[in-house]
Design an enzyme around this catalytic site. Structure first.
Site, PDB file in Angstrom:
ATOM      1  N   SER A 171      37.767  28.732  43.050  1.00  9.39           N
ATOM      2  CA  SER A 171      39.135  28.486  43.956  1.00  9.39           C
ATOM      3  C   SER A 171      38.542  28.423  45.438  1.00  9.39           C
ATOM      4  CB  SER A 171      39.763  30.180  43.667  1.00  9.39           C
ATOM      5  OG  SER A 171      39.990  30.331  42.403  1.00  9.39           O
ATOM      6  N   ARG A 182      28.393  44.558  62.627  1.00  9.47           N
ATOM      7  CA  ARG A 182      29.220  43.498  62.197  1.00  9.47           C
ATOM      8  C   ARG A 182      30.129  42.716  63.277  1.00  9.47           C
ATOM      9  NH1 ARG A 182      33.812  44.197  57.785  1.00  9.47           N
ATOM     10  NH2 ARG A 182      31.822  45.218  56.787  1.00  9.47           N
ATOM     11  N   GLU A 212      32.942  22.947  42.226  1.00 10.45           N
ATOM     12  CA  GLU A 212      33.212  23.413  43.760  1.00 10.45           C
ATOM     13  C   GLU A 212      33.049  22.300  44.710  1.00 10.45           C
ATOM     14  OE1 GLU A 212      30.711  26.428  44.923  1.00 10.45           O
ATOM     15  OE2 GLU A 212      31.014  27.699  43.134  1.00 10.45           O
ATOM     16  N   LEU A 269      39.238  40.594  51.242  1.00 14.41           N
ATOM     17  CA  LEU A 269      38.250  40.077  50.936  1.00 14.41           C
ATOM     18  C   LEU A 269      38.616  39.180  49.634  1.00 14.41           C
ATOM     19  CD1 LEU A 269      35.015  39.578  50.723  1.00 14.41           C
ATOM     20  CD2 LEU A 269      34.991  41.565  49.077  1.00 14.41           C
ATOM     21  N   ASP A 270      38.430  37.834  49.674  1.00 13.76           N
ATOM     22  CA  ASP A 270      38.471  37.061  48.616  1.00 13.76           C
ATOM     23  C   ASP A 270      40.029  36.946  48.177  1.00 13.76           C
ATOM     24  OD1 ASP A 270      35.780  36.019  48.496  1.00 13.76           O
ATOM     25  OD2 ASP A 270      35.460  37.731  47.068  1.00 13.76           O
ATOM     26  N   HIS A 300      35.267  30.285  46.045  1.00 17.50           N
ATOM     27  CA  HIS A 300      34.908  31.553  45.435  1.00 17.50           C
ATOM     28  C   HIS A 300      34.800  31.222  44.105  1.00 17.50           C
ATOM     29  CE1 HIS A 300      34.298  35.731  44.588  1.00 17.50           C
ATOM     30  NE2 HIS A 300      35.191  35.778  43.648  1.00 17.50           N
ATOM     31  N   ASN A 342      27.262  22.647  48.921  1.00 15.01           N
ATOM     32  CA  ASN A 342      28.808  22.504  49.176  1.00 15.01           C
ATOM     33  C   ASN A 342      28.926  21.527  50.486  1.00 15.01           C
ATOM     34  OD1 ASN A 342      30.931  23.194  47.123  1.00 15.01           O
ATOM     35  ND2 ASN A 342      30.019  25.462  47.336  1.00 15.01           N
ATOM     36  N   ARG A 402      28.201  36.955  54.440  1.00 14.51           N
ATOM     37  CA  ARG A 402      28.548  38.007  55.528  1.00 14.51           C
ATOM     38  C   ARG A 402      30.201  38.290  55.211  1.00 14.51           C
ATOM     39  NH1 ARG A 402      25.681  40.960  58.161  1.00 14.51           N
ATOM     40  NH2 ARG A 402      27.281  41.098  59.888  1.00 14.51           N
ATOM     41  N   ASN A 407      37.674  29.197  52.503  1.00 13.36           N
ATOM     42  CA  ASN A 407      36.535  29.744  51.731  1.00 13.36           C
ATOM     43  C   ASN A 407      36.537  29.278  50.314  1.00 13.36           C
ATOM     44  OD1 ASN A 407      34.222  31.331  51.245  1.00 13.36           O
ATOM     45  ND2 ASN A 407      35.496  32.880  50.171  1.00 13.36           N
ATOM     46  N   LEU A 451      33.387  39.189  56.876  1.00 16.88           N
ATOM     47  CA  LEU A 451      33.865  38.788  58.440  1.00 16.88           C
ATOM     48  C   LEU A 451      34.710  40.074  58.991  1.00 16.88           C
ATOM     49  CD1 LEU A 451      34.184  35.213  57.864  1.00 16.88           C
ATOM     50  CD2 LEU A 451      32.307  36.165  59.319  1.00 16.88           C
TER      51      LEU A 451
END
Length: 217
Positions: free
Chosen positions: A140, A69, A178, A148-149, A113, A18, A95, A111, A97
């Site tokens: 997406s 983390r 993507e 998350l996502d 996904h 990407n 990771r 991001n 975040l």
């Protein structure tokens, strides 16, 4: 930020395909995207070599050298901010975040996904789509939030699930998409067309639908 270059910082953990799509897109005439740096958390991430070949500054921050983390994310934020990016994108950055990190970059953190969110957050998305008997699958781009996502969707590419598809064949076709929609979303941001509003993602000042901008193939 129309009429000015948009500095984009890429975070990755793996091959960086990407990233390569973004680099290639940024070289097109009239592009306002400038990849200003690439940071990886793994020394063997091939994306670092892609960046170096393109003359882009790189940095390595190994998460295994930190106690938890939050400590890693604090160091990562300091490293990112040294590049002074306008936009930070996650390109296979493996990771989860912290909330502090996500809030620090609110509205300028994207991001991608490999599913049609909100379906199949997390891993193994292609096999899960097949197991569910889905007739459509895809990928997406979304703004990152603490869920998350789960952040507001910007754009989705929808492809048909073909008879005989395997997780591998589906992954290959989704991956190709993507490489189309991620540079598109970054370009919108760089041109000042895309932003995160109080109620979700806005394109040209208008709210995007909950599913984002849909591209069907």
């Amino acid at each position: 930020m129309p009429n000015a270059l948009c500095n984009v910082l890429v975070l990755l953990s793996g091959s960086g395909s990407n990233l390569q799509a973004l680099i290639d897109s940024s070289h097109t005439e009239g592009s306002q995207v400038r990849v200003c740096g690439v940071i990886a958390n793994r020394a063997d991430a091939y994306g670092l070599q892609r960046a170096e070949a393109a003359g882009i500054a790189t940095a390595l921050l190994d998460h295994t050298g930190f106690d938890g983390r939050e400590a890693f994310d604090t160091a990562l934020m300091a490293l990112i901010d040294g590049f002074r990016p306008d936009l930070v994108i996650l390109a296979g950055f493996m990771r989860i975040l912290s909330g502090d990190f996500v809030r620090h970059y609110q509205g300028r953190l994207l991001n991608i996904h490999p599913s049609l969110l909100p379906l199949y957050k997390g891993l193994h998305t292609h096999q899960r789509a097949l197991d569910a008997g889905d007739t459509e699958h895809g990928c997406s781009v979304h703004f990152v939030t603490e869920e998350l996502d789960g952040g507001p969707l910007v754009v989705q590419a929808v492809i048909p699930v073909e008879p005989g598809d395997t997780a591998q064949s589906l992954a290959q076709r989704v991956h190709h998409q993507e490489h189309q929609i991620y540079p598109l979303a970054v370009r919108w941001f760089a041109e000042g067309r895309l932003r995160l509003g109080d109620q979700g993602a806005l394109l040209d000042g208008l709210p995007l639908p909950a599913s984002g901008h849909l591209i069907r193939l």
